[in-house]
Motif scaffolding. Structure first.
Motif, mmCIF file in Angstrom:
data_model
loop_
_atom_site.group_PDB
_atom_site.id
_atom_site.type_symbol
_atom_site.label_atom_id
_atom_site.label_comp_id
_atom_site.label_asym_id
_atom_site.label_seq_id
_atom_site.Cartn_x
_atom_site.Cartn_y
_atom_site.Cartn_z
ATOM 1 N N PRO A 46 7.948 -8.994 19.597
ATOM 2 C CA PRO A 46 9.292 -9.571 19.652
ATOM 3 C C PRO A 46 10.319 -8.714 18.910
ATOM 4 C CG PRO A 46 7.910 -10.814 18.129
ATOM 5 C CD PRO A 46 7.032 -9.792 18.767
ATOM 6 N N PHE A 47 11.569 -9.051 19.115
ATOM 7 C CA PHE A 47 12.707 -8.274 18.611
ATOM 8 C C PHE A 47 12.752 -8.186 17.092
ATOM 9 C CE2 PHE A 47 17.024 -8.398 16.884
ATOM 10 C CZ PHE A 47 17.543 -7.221 17.388
ATOM 11 N N ASP A 48 13.185 -7.016 16.654
ATOM 12 C CA ASP A 48 13.462 -6.810 15.226
ATOM 13 C C ASP A 48 14.574 -5.767 15.188
ATOM 14 O OD1 ASP A 48 11.568 -6.921 12.320
ATOM 15 O OD2 ASP A 48 13.166 -5.430 12.505
ATOM 16 N N VAL A 49 15.506 -5.906 14.262
ATOM 17 C CA VAL A 49 16.604 -4.928 14.243
ATOM 18 C C VAL A 49 16.125 -3.527 13.895
ATOM 19 C CG1 VAL A 49 18.506 -6.506 13.774
ATOM 20 C CG2 VAL A 49 17.204 -5.534 11.862
ATOM 21 N N GLY A 50 14.987 -3.450 13.228
ATOM 22 C CA GLY A 50 14.489 -2.139 12.852
ATOM 23 C C GLY A 50 14.428 -2.003 11.343
ATOM 24 N N ALA A 51 13.935 -0.841 10.927
ATOM 25 C CA ALA A 51 13.737 -0.617 9.493
ATOM 26 C C ALA A 51 14.890 0.205 8.954
ATOM 27 C CB ALA A 51 12.404 0.094 9.262
ATOM 28 N N TYR A 52 15.845 -0.478 8.373
ATOM 29 C CA TYR A 52 16.947 0.193 7.671
ATOM 30 C C TYR A 52 17.582 -0.821 6.744
ATOM 31 C CZ TYR A 52 19.674 -2.043 11.452
ATOM 32 O OH TYR A 52 20.209 -2.938 12.336
ATOM 33 N N ALA A 53 18.420 -0.356 5.860
ATOM 34 C CA ALA A 53 19.062 -1.228 4.875
ATOM 35 C C ALA A 53 18.025 -2.001 4.050
ATOM 36 C CB ALA A 53 20.045 -2.202 5.550
ATOM 37 N N SER A 54 16.865 -1.381 3.829
ATOM 38 C CA SER A 54 15.837 -1.997 2.974
ATOM 39 C C SER A 54 15.433 -3.381 3.450
ATOM 40 C CB SER A 54 16.338 -2.082 1.520
ATOM 41 O OG SER A 54 16.455 -0.804 0.963
ATOM 42 N N SER A 55 15.308 -3.515 4.790
ATOM 43 C CA SER A 55 15.074 -4.846 5.341
ATOM 44 C C SER A 55 13.600 -5.169 5.557
ATOM 45 C CB SER A 55 15.815 -4.979 6.677
ATOM 46 O OG SER A 55 15.276 -4.070 7.616
ATOM 47 N N GLY A 56 12.721 -4.168 5.519
ATOM 48 C CA GLY A 56 11.345 -4.329 5.994
ATOM 49 C C GLY A 56 10.602 -5.505 5.400
ATOM 50 N N THR A 57 10.342 -5.469 4.096
ATOM 51 C CA THR A 57 9.556 -6.518 3.464
ATOM 52 C C THR A 57 10.251 -7.873 3.619
ATOM 53 O OG1 THR A 57 8.567 -5.023 1.869
ATOM 54 C CG2 THR A 57 8.680 -7.342 1.248
ATOM 55 N N PHE A 58 11.550 -7.872 3.380
ATOM 56 C CA PHE A 58 12.294 -9.129 3.325
ATOM 57 C C PHE A 58 12.397 -9.770 4.702
ATOM 58 C CE2 PHE A 58 16.100 -11.685 2.168
ATOM 59 C CZ PHE A 58 15.666 -12.177 0.955
ATOM 60 N N PHE A 59 12.846 -8.993 5.684
ATOM 61 C CA PHE A 59 13.075 -9.573 7.014
ATOM 62 C C PHE A 59 11.806 -9.552 7.883
ATOM 63 C CE2 PHE A 59 17.396 -9.428 5.706
ATOM 64 C CZ PHE A 59 18.074 -10.354 6.490
ATOM 65 N N SER A 60 11.248 -8.364 8.123
ATOM 66 C CA SER A 60 10.066 -8.301 9.002
ATOM 67 C C SER A 60 8.889 -9.002 8.338
ATOM 68 C CB SER A 60 9.719 -6.849 9.319
ATOM 69 O OG SER A 60 10.863 -6.164 9.801
ATOM 70 N N GLY A 61 8.745 -8.826 7.027
ATOM 71 C CA GLY A 61 7.699 -9.541 6.292
ATOM 72 C C GLY A 61 7.966 -11.041 6.318
ATOM 73 N N GLY A 62 9.254 -11.403 6.202
ATOM 74 C CA GLY A 62 9.626 -12.816 6.249
ATOM 75 C C GLY A 62 9.303 -13.442 7.598
ATOM 76 N N ALA A 63 9.502 -12.689 8.677
ATOM 77 C CA ALA A 63 9.192 -13.205 10.016
ATOM 78 C C ALA A 63 7.693 -13.415 10.168
ATOM 79 C CB ALA A 63 9.713 -12.240 11.079
ATOM 80 N N ALA A 64 6.904 -12.458 9.667
ATOM 81 C CA ALA A 64 5.444 -12.610 9.753
ATOM 82 C C ALA A 64 5.000 -13.840 8.963
ATOM 83 C CB ALA A 64 4.751 -11.356 9.224
ATOM 84 N N LEU A 65 5.622 -14.046 7.802
ATOM 85 C CA LEU A 65 5.280 -15.200 6.980
ATOM 86 C C LEU A 65 5.637 -16.499 7.714
ATOM 87 C CD1 LEU A 65 4.350 -16.501 4.336
ATOM 88 C CD2 LEU A 65 6.657 -16.160 3.433
ATOM 89 N N ASN A 66 6.816 -16.529 8.314
ATOM 90 C CA ASN A 66 7.221 -17.732 9.038
ATOM 91 C C ASN A 66 6.307 -18.006 10.236
ATOM 92 O OD1 ASN A 66 9.230 -18.161 7.232
ATOM 93 N ND2 ASN A 66 10.906 -17.457 8.555
ATOM 94 N N ALA A 67 5.906 -16.938 10.917
ATOM 95 C CA ALA A 67 4.980 -17.114 12.051
ATOM 96 C C ALA A 67 3.640 -17.641 11.550
ATOM 97 C CB ALA A 67 4.803 -15.792 12.797
ATOM 98 N N ALA A 68 3.206 -17.128 10.386
ATOM 99 C CA ALA A 68 1.933 -17.596 9.819
ATOM 100 C C ALA A 68 2.022 -19.067 9.428
ATOM 101 C CB ALA A 68 1.560 -16.743 8.606
ATOM 102 N N LYS A 69 3.175 -19.465 8.895
ATOM 103 C CA LYS A 69 3.348 -20.877 8.527
ATOM 104 C C LYS A 69 3.304 -21.760 9.774
ATOM 105 C CE LYS A 69 6.025 -20.238 4.277
ATOM 106 N NZ LYS A 69 7.408 -20.153 3.750
ATOM 107 N N GLU A 70 3.899 -21.258 10.842
ATOM 108 C CA GLU A 70 3.886 -22.010 12.092
ATOM 109 C C GLU A 70 2.454 -22.103 12.638
ATOM 110 O OE1 GLU A 70 5.775 -23.891 13.538
ATOM 111 O OE2 GLU A 70 5.159 -23.983 15.641
ATOM 112 N N MET A 71 1.719 -21.001 12.541
ATOM 113 C CA MET A 71 0.317 -21.013 12.979
ATOM 114 C C MET A 71 -0.486 -21.995 12.130
ATOM 115 S SD MET A 71 -2.203 -20.080 14.855
ATOM 116 C CE MET A 71 -1.678 -18.743 15.924
ATOM 117 N N ARG A 72 -0.213 -22.012 10.835
ATOM 118 C CA ARG A 72 -0.916 -22.948 9.949
ATOM 119 C C ARG A 72 -0.655 -24.389 10.390
ATOM 120 N NH1 ARG A 72 0.561 -22.433 3.813
ATOM 121 N NH2 ARG A 72 2.540 -23.238 4.602
ATOM 122 N N ARG A 73 0.615 -24.664 10.733
ATOM 123 C CA ARG A 73 0.961 -26.011 11.189
ATOM 124 C C ARG A 73 0.154 -26.372 12.432
ATOM 125 N NH1 ARG A 73 3.575 -28.558 14.746
ATOM 126 N NH2 ARG A 73 4.240 -26.695 15.874
#
Lengths: 301, 979
Positions: B720-747
């Motif tokens: 799925p879409f991601d703006v890409g790796a710039y502005a120090s977004s990787g851990t916060f945004f892409s990592g955050g999306a993976a975490l949210n997907a994992a929480k949804e999977m847990r549910r």
């Protein structure tokens, strides 16, 4: 575009091939220069020196004989060699380069700030050349000065041990330094792997508190490494001048050019400082100053 | 002819010419790991292999030289897939980032351990002295070698080389081998060039020899007639579409002022024509057969020249706006020259291209005039920074091919989705016709946030249907990729006697070069990442960005922050000195701290209004305290060498964690039939360990081992879409999306488990490894998977989530250093460098440390050595590693330490904040203040060359200008002041 890769089995054959193939042929030793994109000349033929058995470093009764194909790393690791040459070897590029680059190639490339050259000059080293008319020797200082003014595509064309005018460098002879002779070696680089911007080597003897037979060699301020004969004359027989005096003296005797690596004014300043430091270190290292033994030995050779 | 040698233990007779380079032949023979980073200059060492046990650069070796020799490449190290002691130690030490130079580094250490089984630190430096690595800063290789030695004696040996964080968590905060690490350490196929199929065509560019000119005639007939030439592209047949190369969120705050091939060339190295040919040699030959006539125009190189009245106009095309066009646009366009091509703005960025003004913005809080009136001391200074390049060892490269009637782009890019969007628009096709696959990148550092060459190859493949490889040379990388904007920043500070700041003003002027990518946001970022470090009620900033004819600029790790930080932090140091106050005390008095609300951020959005942020976590206090103790702040250090003076310096730094309100990331997780998972992440791992971050998010949340989670990332068809790796977004945004997907999977998992166990979900919890436990019983994920995927199940569990936020999480840091300045030569040696950084919870601590070391060493390079130097005609005089001078291991500080100061950020995933870019913000101001401490001069332009220092000391006359004929893009001369 290289059309021919030649692998002569003897020095005579290599020299003959070079004569037959003419200026479009280049001797190939380590290849760090000839095979680099920085090499300005595009040879048609390469004459490999790998099969000539020129890679030994030998200690003889009166000194050392270094084969032209000995690598810079070999020189660095040869514990018996005089320290100024080994330290100069440590200043060449980085380990990847030192393990390929050869002594002959280094001399043949004849960079204006070739790191081994000032040390070799200070050590009274001589180059052995194989020519069509037999072996021939000259001092390193005379050799680099002569090569620097050769016509053609510039000193790089003579890289990797090949010298269009005078033959093939086969060896370098270094007389065993008198134990009382003092040496100083300095190099200025911006970074650890940088080519030297200015480098210098000095050797001298002491008689009492007088400087005797100084040799001053400096790189980076001319078209090749230079021996500063005028400076040597002024220093000879004098007491050790102050650092500032030597700095001003040397700065007044060099004419570097401005380029991307530094301005002329900067290089002139650093040249003075490098030589002054080298003189002081050499003075401190020169023994026998009180009884003058070192000097009389030196002059007697 | 057949050349016989031993390759990785087996005798090989290879058909090759004796004058062919060993590297080229190895690659032809399937040994991909000998990489090309310097195009045969022989300076980067990425192609090195062991020849008879010695590490040699294979670009400098011809086949005729290796007959009979024994060659070992990294492929010889692992036994089948089993990593060697050295390879596993490299991974455990965190020394494998992008992996492009990893094979050469491994072989260097292999050779070392064979000749010196107990190597010293100096032995390691000597052995690695010929290898350029831009990612790692080299420091952790010492730990890796030590660990490998122990593993050679005891294969099961373990030593923890990095600290651990968050005792409550299993994998987050722990050093775990990065998920792509073993493959990279084995030298496996991973990069764009490794995907190329036989029969692929090569693309080469004809580049402008002039800094500024119109193409008046171009004749390609002779080139097209050359056998083997497939296609020639020029301004005559290229699509006339204006676009921007900056990979930013749409609508971009950068102008669309580029054409694939225009009638005007705007810098030496600008595109004139492209040739696609069957071989590289034919393509190069064809370039020489293209006849071009130019009308040469006067050019501008510096900000002063560009801003001067009556200066030559770099972008003189008609101006268009998507939104917000000014009323007088028609009149403004009256004097435009259509040969320049139109400039399209998505919205106004206050540009005036007729005066070379590419963008402008100003703003502030409070009343600075009143603030200065209240001040006891006012300090006004100007700081400038030269033109630097990120030099990823893998240059820009793309491989394009058709699959059916769809275009496939194998890219080394930070922005797969932006790339797809921009290329689809240029091609005039919908986005579904284009697929971008991000391969492993061999270093990116911001330079690959721009589309530098991809669209040319993409268009040529789209037209011809041929597979095309387009790879920049190192020289092209310098003159025609992307660089950090040269900037001149004026700082005015007002303070009370006691050190309290009363007013802060920053005026940033940036040189954006020929095109306007990032022209607003980079200099704005110089203010937005510098100003919020100080608490002051009266703040003003003014930003202007100018077009010129230097090499193109763009993003580079840190963006504008390193230059803004240099200006403001050094001004603070100067002000402290002026006040007679200890620098550290001044910082402590004025610095940002937890709980404050940063009102200034309201006016520092990226081309729109920003949001004030409350600082939730700030590790500056402990960072300053610990760093001061480590470096013995306040104690004078001296040298035995009478020519050497020692000084200490400090700077405080910050960055952001992505762009709140602008950035967006998505991830989805599919459960496989045995209860394992596939994570599809839009995140673009640049060697930073982002894929590992994402997998850890899932592992931690779902309580399953990391081995049970596979990841596919950054493929526009698959993930799925991601703006890409710039502005120090990787851990916060892409990592955050993976975490949210994992929480949804847990549910979803708990929902199914609730049915199977007949217990309410509130009673259930996930238990390691891969089980749901209730009060009455438990069920494995394996069983849940089989159940959901059976004929009576609810279907495969697939969870999708996204991450957006309006909250900002700011990483902070304090950098301390100690330098030795030789007053005779002006040479600066960095003796100690301590980088203390708060990145929240360090998700991958060993890689976080590596990013700090790498960022610091890069910026030590920028501060002391690196600078693109131009001649008066706009030609770069040092477009190579030898003369540009990238730091190598011998240049790293002797005492080099990165320290992680943890904080538990409420917004980031598991408390994580960003780590990479901030590391670039401290070196320049810390080193400059240390130089002042040592020798009493303020050096206000970087790089701090020996020559500048001698001029500042008065040892050399201050002639006010660099060497005759030499120019730097940032400033006309060298300005330094003794004081």
């Amino acid at each position: 575009m290289v059309r021919g890769f030649h692998t002569p089995g003897s020095v005579d054959e290599a020299v003959r091939l070079k004569r037959e193939l003419g200026p479009s042929a280049v001797f190939l030793a380590g290849g760090t220069r000839v095979n680099s994109s920085e090499f300005a000349f595009s040879p048609d033929h390469l004459i490999s020196l790998a099969g000539l058995g020129l890679d030994s470093v030998e200690e003889t009764a009166d000194g050392f004989v270094l084969g032209a194909c000995a690598t810079v790393q070999q020189i660095l690791e040869a514990a018996a060699l005089p320290w100024p040459l080994r330290r100069a070897a440590s200043q060449v590029g980085n380990r990847n380069i030192r393990q390929a680059a050869t002594l002959g190639g280094h001399l043949g490339a004849n960079d204006p700030c070739a790191d081994l050259v000032p040390a070799l000059i200070a050590l009274d080293a001589r180059i052995v050349l194989a020519t069509e008319h037999g072996a021939f020797e000259s001092t390193v200082a005379d050799h680099v000065a002569a090569c620097a003014v050769l016509p053609g595509p510039g000193p790089l064309a003579a890289a990797d041990g090949q010298d269009a005018a005078t033959g093939l460098i086969t060896a370098v002879r270094i007389p065993r330094p008198h134990p009382c002779r003092g040496f100083g070696l300095e190099a200025f680089t911006r970074t650890a792997s940088d080519r030297s911007i200015v480098n210098a080597a000095v050797s001298l003897s002491r008689v009492g508190e007088r400087l005797q037979r100084p040799i001053v060699a400096i790189g980076g301020v001319g078209s090749s490494v230079l021996r500063l004969g005028q400076v040597e004359k002024i220093l000879a027989g004098e007491a050790l001048p102050s650092l500032g005096v030597i700095e001003d003296l040397v700065s007044a005797h060099v004419s570097p050019v401005s380029d991307v690596r530094g301005s002329a004014a900067f290089k002139r300043h650093v040249a003075g400082h490098m030589v002054a430091r080298a003189v002081v270190v050499a003075w401190q290292g020169a023994a026998g100053g009180v009884n003058g033994a070192g000097d009389s030995h030196e002059e007697g050779r | 002819m057949a050349i016989v040698f031993k390759l990785n233990g087996a005798e090989r007779a290879v058909d090759a010419q004796p004058a062919e380079r060993l590297r080229d032949v190895l690659q032809r023979e399937g040994i991909l790991s000998a990489r090309n980073g310097c195009d045969n200059e022989g300076t980067c060492g990425a192609c090195a292999v062991l020849v008879d046990g010695k590490l040699l650069n294979t670009c400098l070796l011809l086949m005729g030289q290796i007959a009979g020799k024994e060659i070992r490449t990294v492929e010889s190290m692992a036994r089948h897939r089993q990593l060697s002691a050295l390879q596993s130690s490299f991974l455990d030490a965190g020394i494998v980032q992008c992996g492009y130079c990893t094979p050469a580094m491994l072989l260097a250490m292999q050779g070392l351990l064979e000749r010196a089984p107990a190597p010293t630190r100096d032995d390691v430096k000597d052995a690695l002295s010929g290898t350029i690595c831009r990612c790692t800063g080299y420091e952790q290789v010492h730990g890796a070698v030590d660990l490998a030695r122990k593993r050679l004696a005891d294969p099961d040996h373990q030593t923890k080389l990095s600290p651990e964080f968050r005792e409550d968590l299993d994998v987050v905060g722990k050093a775990v081998r990065k998920v792509d690490g073993p493959h990279l350490a084995r030298g496996g196929a991973a990069f764009v060039e490794d995907r190329v199929r036989p029969g692929t065509c090569h693309l080469k560019l004809l580049k402008s020899p002039h800094a500024h000119a119109y193409i008046t005639r171009i004749d390609t007939s002779r080139a097209e007639a050359l056998p083997g030439v497939v296609f020639v592209l020029t301004c005559e047949n290229a699509p006339d579409v204006a676009y921007g190369s900056a990979g930013q969120g749409f609508p971009e705050p950068s102008p669309y002022d580029i054409r694939m091939f225009g009638r005007k060339v705007r810098h030496v190295g600008d595109r004139v024509a492209a040739v696609v040919a069957e071989t590289l040699e034919i393509a190069e030959e064809a370039l020489g057969l293209i006849d071009v006539e130019y009308e040469i125009l006067p050019h501008v190189l510096t900000i002063e020249e560009a801003a001067a009245e009556g200066a030559p106009v770099v972008q003189n095309g008609p101006v268009e706006y998507v939104a917000g066009a000014p009323a007088d646009l028609e009149r403004y366009n009256a004097g435009a020259d259509p040969r320049d091509g139109a400039i399209l703005y998505q919205f106004p960025i206050h540009a005036d291209p007729r005066r070379n003004l590419a963008a402008a913005v100003h703003g502030g809080i409070g009343d600075v005039e009143q603030g200065f009136a209240q001040a006891d001391v006012i300090l006004e200074r100007e700081y400038s920074g030269g033109h630097v390049q990120s030099t990823p060892v893998e240059p820009h490269v793309v491989y394009t091919r058709m699959e059916g009637d769809r275009l496939v782009i194998h890219g080394s890019t930070q922005v797969p989705w932006h790339l797809r969007r921009i290329i689809a628009r240029i091609l005039g096709v919908p986005e579904n016709r284009v697929r971008v696959i991000k391969e492993r990148t061999g270093g990116a550092f911001g330079a690959k946030q721009d589309m530098v060459l991809e669209e040319v190859a993409a268009y040529c493949t789209w037209v011809t249907g041929r597979d095309i490889l387009f790879r920049y040379t190192r020289e092209e990388e310098f003159i025609a990729s992307r660089t950090r904007h040269p900037m001149t920043i004026k700082v005015k500070l007002g303070a009370k006697r006691d050190g309290t700041l009363t007013a802060v003003q920053m005026d940033a002027r940036a040189n954006t070069g020929p095109y306007g990518g990032h022209c607003l946001t980079v200099p704005m970022n110089a203010c937005s990442k510098a100003l919020p470090l100080f608490l002051c009620e009266n703040v003003r900033f003014d930003v202007k960005s100018y077009y010129s004819n230097i090499a193109p600029t763009g993003a580079y790790q840190g963006y504008g922050a390193p230059k803004g930080s240099f200006a403001l932090q050094l001004a603070a140091a100067e002000l402290a000195a002026e006040l007679g106050m200890d620098h550290l005390e001044f910082l402590e008095k004025n610095r940002v701290r937890e709980g404050v609300v940063l009102e200034i951020l309201r006016c520092l959005g990226e081309g729109r209004e920003g949001t004030p942020q409350r600082i939730a976590t700030c590790g500056l206090g402990p960072a300053l305290e610990q760093g001061a103790a480590m470096i013995h702040w306040g104690e004078v250090a001296t040298s035995d060498d009478p020519d050497v003076r020692i000084g200490k310096g400090v700077a405080i730094i910050q960055q952001g964690s992505g762009l709140p309100g602008l950035d967006s990331a998505n991830a989805s997780i599919a459960m496989f039939g045995d209860g394992t998972f596939m994570l599809l992440s839009g995140g673009t791992d640049l060697g930073t360990g982002l894929d590992t971050v994402a997998v850890k998010m899932v592992s931690e949340t779902l309580r399953v081992p990391m081995e049970n989670i596979s990841i596919t990332a950054a493929d526009t068809d698959v993930t799925p879409f991601d703006v890409g790796a710039y502005a120090s977004s990787g851990t916060f945004f892409s990592g955050g999306a993976a975490l949210n997907a994992a929480k949804e999977m847990r549910r979803m998992i708990l929902e199914v488990a609730s049915e199977l166990l007949s217990e309410p979900t509130d009673n259930l919890e996930l238990v390691f490894p891969g089980k749901v436990a209730g009060k009455g019983g438990s069920v494995t994920l394996d069983r849940i998977a089989r159940h959901t995927q059976s004929g009576t199940g609810r279907g495969q569990l697939i969870a999708t989530a996204h991450f957006i936020t309006d909250k900002g999480s700011f990483p902070y840091g304090a950098h301390f250093c100690q330098v030795a300045v030789n007053i005779k030569t002006g040479k600066v040696t960095v003796q100690k460098y301590y980088a203390l950084q708060d990145c929240g919870t360090p998700i991958n601590p060993e890689l976080a440390l590596g990013q700090i070391y790498g960022g610091v060493l890069k910026t030590i390079g920028h501060s002391l050595y690196e600078e693109m130097v131009y001649d008066e005609n706009g030609r770069v005089l040092n477009p190579n590693f030898a003369d540009y001078k990238v730091p190598m291991i011998g240049d790293a500080p002797e005492d080099f330490r990165a320290i992680l100061i943890p904080s538990d950020d409420p917004y980031g995933p598991f408390g994580g904040k960003s780590i990479s870019e901030i590391s670039c913000n401290g070196a320049a101001p810390a080193l400059a203040s240390a130089i002042h401490d040592a020798v009493g001069v303020w050096i206000r332009t970087w790089p701090f060359t020996p020559e500048k220092i001698l001029r500042a000391l008065g040892t050399l006359p201050d002639d006010g200008a660099l060497q005759a004929g030499l120019r730097s893009g940032g400033t006309a001369g060298v300005k330094a002041e003794a004081g």
